[in-house]
Scaffold this motif. Structure first.
Motif, PDB file in Angstrom:
ATOM      1  N   CYS A 281       0.817  -1.218   0.000  1.00  0.00           N
ATOM      2  CA  CYS A 281       0.000   0.000   0.000  1.00  0.00           C
ATOM      3  C   CYS A 281       0.855   1.274   0.000  1.00  0.00           C
ATOM      4  CB  CYS A 281      -0.930   0.003   1.201  1.00  0.00           C
ATOM      5  SG  CYS A 281      -1.995  -1.462   1.291  1.00  0.00           S
TER       6      CYS A 281
ATOM      7  N   VAL B  33      -8.645  -1.615   5.404  1.00  0.00           N
ATOM      8  CA  VAL B  33      -8.297  -2.767   4.565  1.00  0.00           C
ATOM      9  C   VAL B  33      -9.561  -3.538   4.186  1.00  0.00           C
ATOM     10  CG1 VAL B  33      -7.007  -4.934   4.446  1.00  0.00           C
ATOM     11  CG2 VAL B  33      -6.014  -2.964   5.624  1.00  0.00           C
TER      12      VAL B  33
ATOM     13  N   VAL C 126     -11.253 -19.815   5.360  1.00  0.00           N
ATOM     14  CA  VAL C 126     -11.654 -18.402   5.371  1.00  0.00           C
ATOM     15  C   VAL C 126     -11.443 -17.716   4.013  1.00  0.00           C
ATOM     16  CG1 VAL C 126     -11.271 -18.159   7.841  1.00  0.00           C
ATOM     17  CG2 VAL C 126      -9.451 -17.521   6.262  1.00  0.00           C
TER      18      VAL C 126
ATOM     19  N   GLY D  22      -9.726  -3.118   0.545  1.00  0.00           N
ATOM     20  CA  GLY D  22      -8.796  -4.152   0.079  1.00  0.00           C
ATOM     21  C   GLY D  22      -7.341  -3.748   0.282  1.00  0.00           C
ATOM     22  N   ARG D  23      -7.104  -2.441   0.278  1.00  0.00           N
ATOM     23  CA  ARG D  23      -5.772  -1.923   0.615  1.00  0.00           C
ATOM     24  C   ARG D  23      -5.966  -0.829   1.643  1.00  0.00           C
ATOM     25  NH1 ARG D  23      -3.620  -1.313  -5.608  1.00  0.00           N
ATOM     26  NH2 ARG D  23      -3.755  -3.542  -6.060  1.00  0.00           N
TER      27      ARG D  23
ATOM     28  N   ARG E 102     -14.646 -10.940   2.769  1.00  0.00           N
ATOM     29  CA  ARG E 102     -15.032 -12.302   3.137  1.00  0.00           C
ATOM     30  C   ARG E 102     -14.016 -12.902   4.126  1.00  0.00           C
ATOM     31  NH1 ARG E 102     -16.268 -17.961   1.104  1.00  0.00           N
ATOM     32  NH2 ARG E 102     -14.532 -18.970   2.173  1.00  0.00           N
ATOM     33  N   ILE E 103     -12.736 -12.646   3.863  1.00  0.00           N
ATOM     34  CA  ILE E 103     -11.696 -13.162   4.767  1.00  0.00           C
ATOM     35  C   ILE E 103     -11.932 -12.628   6.186  1.00  0.00           C
ATOM     36  CG2 ILE E 103      -9.229 -13.055   5.329  1.00  0.00           C
ATOM     37  CD1 ILE E 103      -8.635 -13.144   2.332  1.00  0.00           C
ATOM     38  N   PHE E 104     -12.166 -11.319   6.268  1.00  0.00           N
ATOM     39  CA  PHE E 104     -12.438 -10.734   7.587  1.00  0.00           C
ATOM     40  C   PHE E 104     -13.636 -11.403   8.253  1.00  0.00           C
ATOM     41  CE2 PHE E 104      -9.616  -7.351   6.269  1.00  0.00           C
ATOM     42  CZ  PHE E 104      -9.118  -6.846   7.453  1.00  0.00           C
TER      43      PHE E 104
ATOM     44  N   GLU F  11     -13.491 -10.362  -1.782  1.00  0.00           N
ATOM     45  CA  GLU F  11     -12.740 -11.500  -1.235  1.00  0.00           C
ATOM     46  C   GLU F  11     -12.105 -11.134   0.101  1.00  0.00           C
ATOM     47  OE1 GLU F  11      -9.842 -12.845  -4.158  1.00  0.00           O
ATOM     48  OE2 GLU F  11     -11.264 -12.310  -5.752  1.00  0.00           O
ATOM     49  N   ILE F  12     -11.574  -9.898   0.165  1.00  0.00           N
ATOM     50  CA  ILE F  12     -10.917  -9.454   1.402  1.00  0.00           C
ATOM     51  C   ILE F  12     -11.958  -9.347   2.521  1.00  0.00           C
ATOM     52  CG2 ILE F  12      -9.613  -7.583   2.477  1.00  0.00           C
ATOM     53  CD1 ILE F  12      -7.861  -8.418   0.330  1.00  0.00           C
TER      54      ILE F  12
ATOM     55  N   ILE G 264     -10.007  -2.199  -4.514  1.00  0.00           N
ATOM     56  CA  ILE G 264      -9.512  -3.191  -5.467  1.00  0.00           C
ATOM     57  C   ILE G 264     -10.689  -4.053  -5.923  1.00  0.00           C
ATOM     58  CG2 ILE G 264      -7.209  -3.233  -4.448  1.00  0.00           C
ATOM     59  CD1 ILE G 264      -7.944  -6.019  -3.292  1.00  0.00           C
ATOM     60  N   LYS G 265     -10.479  -4.743  -7.041  1.00  0.00           N
ATOM     61  CA  LYS G 265     -11.590  -5.538  -7.581  1.00  0.00           C
ATOM     62  C   LYS G 265     -11.977  -6.658  -6.606  1.00  0.00           C
ATOM     63  CE  LYS G 265      -9.730  -5.400 -11.943  1.00  0.00           C
ATOM     64  NZ  LYS G 265      -9.031  -6.309 -12.828  1.00  0.00           N
ATOM     65  N   GLY G 266     -10.943  -7.197  -5.969  1.00  0.00           N
ATOM     66  CA  GLY G 266     -11.205  -8.321  -5.070  1.00  0.00           C
ATOM     67  C   GLY G 266     -11.605  -7.891  -3.665  1.00  0.00           C
ATOM     68  N   GLN G 267     -12.100  -6.672  -3.518  1.00  0.00           N
ATOM     69  CA  GLN G 267     -12.463  -6.200  -2.172  1.00  0.00           C
ATOM     70  C   GLN G 267     -13.417  -7.180  -1.492  1.00  0.00           C
ATOM     71  OE1 GLN G 267     -15.723  -4.839  -1.298  1.00  0.00           O
ATOM     72  NE2 GLN G 267     -15.062  -4.492   0.834  1.00  0.00           N
TER      73      GLN G 267
ATOM     74  N   ASP H 208      -4.352  -6.855  -8.865  1.00  0.00           N
ATOM     75  CA  ASP H 208      -5.363  -6.767  -7.806  1.00  0.00           C
ATOM     76  C   ASP H 208      -4.877  -7.273  -6.436  1.00  0.00           C
ATOM     77  OD1 ASP H 208      -7.973  -5.677  -7.582  1.00  0.00           O
ATOM     78  OD2 ASP H 208      -8.705  -7.687  -7.044  1.00  0.00           O
TER      79      ASP H 208
ATOM     80  N   ARG I 200      -3.810 -14.706   0.239  1.00  0.00           N
ATOM     81  CA  ARG I 200      -4.490 -14.363  -1.023  1.00  0.00           C
ATOM     82  C   ARG I 200      -3.457 -13.856  -2.045  1.00  0.00           C
ATOM     83  NH1 ARG I 200      -6.262  -9.592  -3.069  1.00  0.00           N
ATOM     84  NH2 ARG I 200      -7.823  -9.753  -4.721  1.00  0.00           N
TER      85      ARG I 200
END
Lengths: 286, 661, 188
Positions: free
Chosen positions: A9, C123, A104, C127-128, C176-178, C173-174, C168-171, A38, A61
């Motif tokens: 970041c 985050v 997860v 995502g970032r 979901r991880i949380f 996914e992030i 980010i596009k995969g936000q 990404d 990831r």
């Protein structure tokens, strides 16, 4: 030589010049960087202070993304590097964690990618590669290399250089012709992680580092970590105010100095974006 | 059918507090061959032993099983009991129901009871097959080899020689004296180390019973207790010591200066040199690696100047063999290489971070500074001196787990010396614990505190150079805070580790090296100077870290063991050794390389079978002097031709069956 | 100060949980103090690292989890690197923070816990991490609006400040991880 590039970041914001100089130097040295598409945050200290699982799952990831590129990862940021390395080791060695991470993230981790710090990658080049390309040796420069914590500790996780007296940045800069000084604060913590939440503590640590560097006779500090650089550079005025000091020591990325030695224009290496002016360094070299 | 008696010992509450001993004795009566069984509080006591003798007589017992502690502790005791009752002492079998059972299973008494019975059944099964054994005797060579000429070797040599036996003392350096002669004063009495050790060195060189080989190494050891044959390699000194008068002219005129190892590199010596003025022998050697003549082919100044004509550039290495009956290893210690391990203390790149041994040389009137404490970097007197203890000791991560035992006291002595010699000096001692278990030791430590030394309880985490100061960062765990000292000099109490080359010596004399690199004594309490190899003894720090008083005490103990041995005309050997059944030996030779004592060799025999011509055959043969009964050959032997007496295959199988079937 | 009742105060369950979470055996610590000696922040701690280790040996759960020290630890791992008994002291500190957080005992040093929350919130959302947003958010919540304003301005003029976050596009996914991590940990 191709690597999956994980900037992290900071390199997209406060450490833009590290990103710039990294891309410039790698380009010049024939290291091809392919940014991981990404990529997400590694979670940093906040993640591992909150949940061990989270601190492995977030980097997992990114490791998986690099895995699908079929490339090893290189990371310029010391903090991201250590978190990605840690996650890689945990995923390889700890079956219980690996299973939980699969739950997860929704994907089973089976990546075989290696995680290397950018320093390691540059040092890993054939010795002549760098030497033969130097057009502007840094002869007049006296520098101290500041490795900080996360590049070298804990050695179980990092392990590519000596945790007490690391040498690889010293050697790189020596190759570039710089006078590299021995000093006692190579690996002392600068407290960057607490700059926002507990600045008093951070300022004392920054002061100590600057004091020892100054006493060693250094023209500049050289780092390989965006958090250290920003902390040591931007907080010098705060240190001077808090301690009645008058430090004015430029804090540079090792990539910026290598870039100079390779003849790259200072502007393209981000030399104009420091808090402590870098003019005297540029004068010494050009 | 044998008549076996089983004797169960309570060992007070050690066994009796966990299992039901009377029940074990009752259960044992039902085992095959057992005709009598009983129990008693302490079987090893005199009434206990007498009860065994009485039972042997009353019940006509011809085999005895004692269920008690480890045979390492009391097998000898009970063998003697059997002998007193008129039985062959080897008709005894012990069941170890203490170490192997009640000590480790004291939380599960029922299972312990069952296991005890299983162990007794095993012993009974073996006892059924025991045969009487008889020791034989070997002659004794009444001479002793001492390896190492430090204070331990010197003391051992003098004691054995004074007892009237011949001693061969071998030292690899050009002089005897070892580490002790480098020291300045010795705690807690502060007497001068050289003053008390050099007279002993001279006594060694003049003693009629001592043959001294300096600049020599033991190259090989053959034979066995009472009959060792030792090969000694005398290194080339290029000086004929029979002609040399020790005048020192050669040393004065030699043009080549090299780092002086006797002063740990704090100054220089010449290429031809006597290590120090009181060296024994007081004769020089040429360090060929650095000698101008040997490196360039030109010079020969020493030869020109030597009035006695003693310089001999053509001198060759000589090999000597000596026969001895006993060997004492006294190879001593060296200091842990802290500079390779402690990056946080600078990896040795700060000249004013030195070891305790450097300090000894710096404070010694005969040392490179004439006894003035001057720091190596700029030869100035340090005003603030920091001592760091446990560098490499008590540090499993970087060094050794053990405590080096002498450092607490010598550091206190160093602190005292700084405070005495440097006016206004400040002394800080970083420690984890202060250990002073010795006569007048604690008093000395307290005196150092009264002198003004500041003891800080905490390990030092980092030392770095800042200008001409060394910043020492430690913690005061009693205060609960990190602390810092700006010092002029730092002295590290680095760990004692065994001497370089100890593994070679250990292999030659067949002594085990323990996990820390020290030589293994036969028993830590009861046989501290003996080893598991007959006739080989240990003295001093080769066995573990020690200070001078303990070293000398152990050296004298080893000497008295040796003297006791050498006074005998011949020696009874343990009968529990390997024996070869030549009739079924195929001569494959697998037993030869596995023997750690080089006791097995192949020989040719002539077989005569009636009706056939005599034929020659190769078979294994065991040297009963060398064999220690370890059984390695037994395991290697496919036809079962080599067996250890007292541990035959049949006996072992019977034991396994008794437990497992 | 009062006497510590060693039998009453010792919390064995806490000790077991810590041993499991950290994988470290604090009994191995022999109190040499090298962790404290090398700790860059020990000077500011209410209890230096070696005392934390001692408290853990005695099972003094409340004292440890309510200490400022566990939050001040910067995880520089100097202690871990130099511990003669190979104890991962920094790892223990990490586990203690996690335990304190789980029990909601973060008041000893609110600012650091708050920073972690805001950081991870950023985050999770994008995502970032959005550095500017985290700094501003922390200042707002701590009521120190002007803190580091010079640094902020400096970064802005040097083009090193991203004022607005980007996802980010995969936000998803992030996030979901949380969600999954917290769900799993709550269940445990």
């Amino acid at each position: 030589m191709r690597y999956a590039y994980y900037p992290g970041c900071s390199l997209h914001a406060t450490a833009r010049e590290y990103d710039q100089s990294t891309r410039e130097v790698c380009g010049a040295l024939g290291i091809e960087l392919v940014e991981i598409p990404d990529w997400g945050c590694c979670g940093a200290t906040s993640a591992h202070s909150t949940s061990h699982l989270l601190s492995v799952a977030l980097p997992a990831r990114n490791l998986a993304l690099a895995g699908s590129m079929g490339l090893d990862i290189t990371v310029p940021c010391a903090a991201c590097y250590q978190r990605l390395r840690y996650a890689q080791i945990e995923l390889e060695q700890n079956e219980a964690v690996r299973e939980k991470v699969a739950r997860v993230t929704g994907t089973a981790y089976d990546s075989k990618v290696d995680v290397k710090s950018l320093l390691e990658v540059v040092v890993g080049l054939a010795p002549e590669t760098l030497k033969s390309k130097i057009v502007r040796p840094l002869d007049a420069l006296k520098a101290v290399c500041y490795y900080g914590c996360l590049l070298v500790r804990p050695p179980r996780v990092t392990g590519f250089d000596d945790p007490e007296d690391p040498q690889i940045m010293d050697n790189l800069l020596r190759t570039c012709g710089a006078g590299v000084l021995d000093w006692g604060y190579k690996t002392e913590c600068c407290g960057a992680s607490m700059g926002i939440s507990n600045e008093e503590v951070t300022l004392k640590l920054v002061r100590d580092i600057l004091r020892v560097a100054e006493k060693a006779g250094a023209d500049c500090l050289v780092t390989a970590c965006p958090l250290c650089q920003n902390n040591l550079d931007s907080r010098q005025t705060h240190v001077n105010r808090a301690f009645g000091a008058s430090f004015e020591i430029p804090v540079l990325y090792f990539t910026q100095l290598i870039g100079l030695a390779l003849g790259i224009e200072p502007g393209r290496l981000g030399f104009n974006s420091h808090f402590v002016p870098t003019d005297k360094i540029l004068k010494l070299i050009t | 059918m044998p008549r076996i008696g089983v004797f169960v010992c309570w060992c007070g509450s050690n066994i009796g507090g966990v299992i039901d001993c009377p029940k074990l004795a009752t259960d044992a009566v039902n085992l095959p061959g057992v005709v009598y069984s009983t129990e008693y509080k302490y079987m090893c006591s005199e009434p206990g032993q007498n009860s065994i003798i009485q039972a042997i007589r009353d019940h006509r017992l011809d085999r005895v099983v004692v269920a008690s502690c480890s045979p390492r502790l009391h097998e000898e005791t009970f063998r003697k009991t059997l002998a007193r009752a008129g039985l062959n002492p080897y008709l005894l079998e012990m069941a170890n129901i203490r170490e192997h059972c009640t000590w480790v299973h004291n939380k599960e008494p029922e299972k312990a009871q069952a296991k005890s019975l299983a162990l007794v059944s095993r012993a009974v099964a073996k006892a059924n097959l025991l045969e009487p054994l008889f020791p034989s005797s070997i002659p004794m060579t009444k001479r002793c080899l001492v390896i190492g000429g430090g204070i331990a070797g010197i003391q051992t040599a003098l004691d054995v020689a004074d007892a009237g036996h011949e001693v061969i003392l071998v030292e690899r350096e050009p002089t005897i004296g070892g580490n002790m002669v480098k020291l300045d004063k010795t705690f807690p009495t502060l007497d001068c180390s050289a003053c008390i050790s050099t007279p002993k060195m001279v006594a060694v060189s003049t003693h009629p019973n001592i043959t001294l080989y300096t600049y020599s190494e033991v190259a090989g050891v053959d034979g066995y207790i009472g009959n060792f044959e030792v090969t000694i390699r005398c290194k080339v000194s290029y000086v004929d010591h029979t002609k040399c008068t020790g005048c020192g002219d050669c040393q004065a005129k030699c043009p080549t200066k090299v780092s002086n190892e006797f002063n740990l590199g704090l100054d220089t010596r010449k290429a031809i040199y006597i290590p120090f003025p009181q060296a024994v022998p007081n004769k020089p050697v040429i360090d060929a690696a650095n000698c101008r003549y040997f490196t360039t082919g030109k010079c020969k100044i020493c030869q020109k100047i030597c009035a006695a004509g003693a310089i001999d550039y053509e001198q060759q290495e000589t090999i000597i063999t000596e026969k001895v009956g006993a060997i004492v290893v006294a190879t001593g210690y060296q200091l842990f290489d802290w500079a390779a391990a402690y990056g946080e203390y600078g990896y040795g790149r700060f000249p004013d971070v030195v070891t305790g041994m450097h300090f000894e040389r710096l404070v010694n009137a005969a040392g490179p500074t004439g006894g003035k404490i001057l720091r190596p970097s700029d030869q100035t007197e340090p005003k603030t001196v920091v001592f760091v203890k446990c560098v490499g000791s008590r540090d499993p991560a970087k060094g050794k787990e053990y405590c080096s035992r002498a450092c607490c006291m010598y550091t206190a002595k160093h602190a005292h010396q700084v405070l005495e010699k440097v006016p206004g000096a400040k002394v800080y001692i970083f420690y984890i614990d202060v250990r002073t278990p010795g006569k007048a030791y604690e008093e000395f430590y307290q005196r150092t505190i009264s002198d003004g030394a500041v003891y800080v309880r905490g390990r030092v985490s980092k030392i770095y150079q800042l200008g001409d100061k060394l910043v020492v960062r430690g913690s005061d765990t009693l205060l609960g805070r990190p602390v810092e000292v700006e010092a002029d000099m730092v002295v590290l109490a680095s760990a004692m580790v065994s001497s370089g080359g100890i593994e070679d010596v250990a292999r030659m004399v067949s002594v085990q090296v323990d996990k820390d690199g020290w030589l293994q004594e036969a028993h830590p309490k009861l046989r501290p100077v003996e080893t598991h190899t007959g006739g080989v003894f240990l003295a001093g720090t080769c066995q573990g870290p020690k200070d001078i008083p303990d070293t000398v005490a152990q050296a004298s103990a080893a000497a008295s063991k040796v003297s006791g041995l050498l006074f005998r005309e011949e020696l009874a050997t343990d009968p529990m050794i390997s024996t070869v059944n030549q009739a079924i030996c195929t001569g494959c030779g697998l037993c030869v390389p596995v023997c750690p004592y080089q006791a097995v060799e192949l020989k040719t025999i002539t077989e005569r079978i009636p009706g056939h011509a005599p034929r020659e055959r190769t078979v294994a043969s065991v040297n009963s002097g060398l064999c220690q009964g370890c059984g390695a050959c037994n395991v290697a032997c496919r036809p079962g031709a080599i067996q250890v007496k007292g541990f035959s295959n049949d006996e072992l199988v019977a034991e396994v069956d008794a437990i497992c079937l | 100060m009062h006497h510590v009742n060693l039998t009453a105060a010792a919390d064995a369950k806490f000790q077991e949980r810590l041993a499991k979470a950290s994988g470290q055996d604090v009994k191995q610590c022999y109190q040499c103090g090298k962790c404290t000696a090398g700790c860059p922040i020990a000077y500011a701690m209410d209890e230096p690292p070696n005392r934390i280790m001692r408290m853990l040996q005695l099972g003094l759960k409340d004292e440890v989890l309510d200490s400022k020290a566990i939050w001040l630890c910067s995880t520089c791992a100097t202690c871990t690197t130099r511990c003669p008994k190979n104890i991962d002291v920094a790892g223990v500190m990490d586990s203690l923070r996690v335990m304190a957080k789980q029990e909601g005992r973060t008041r000893a040093l609110r600012s650091i816990d708050l920073f972690n929350d805001i950081f991870l919130g950023s985050v999770r959302k994008y995502g970032r991490v959005h550095e500017f947003g985290v700094g501003m958010g922390h200042n707002l919540r701590m009521g120190k609006l002007l803190k580091d304003v010079d640094i902020g301005t400096g970064l802005m003029t040097k083009g090193r400040m991203k004022l607005f976050p980007s996802k980010i596009k995969g936000q998803g996914e992030i996030a979901r991880i949380f969600n999954e991590v917290y769900k799993l940990e709550e269940a445990e």
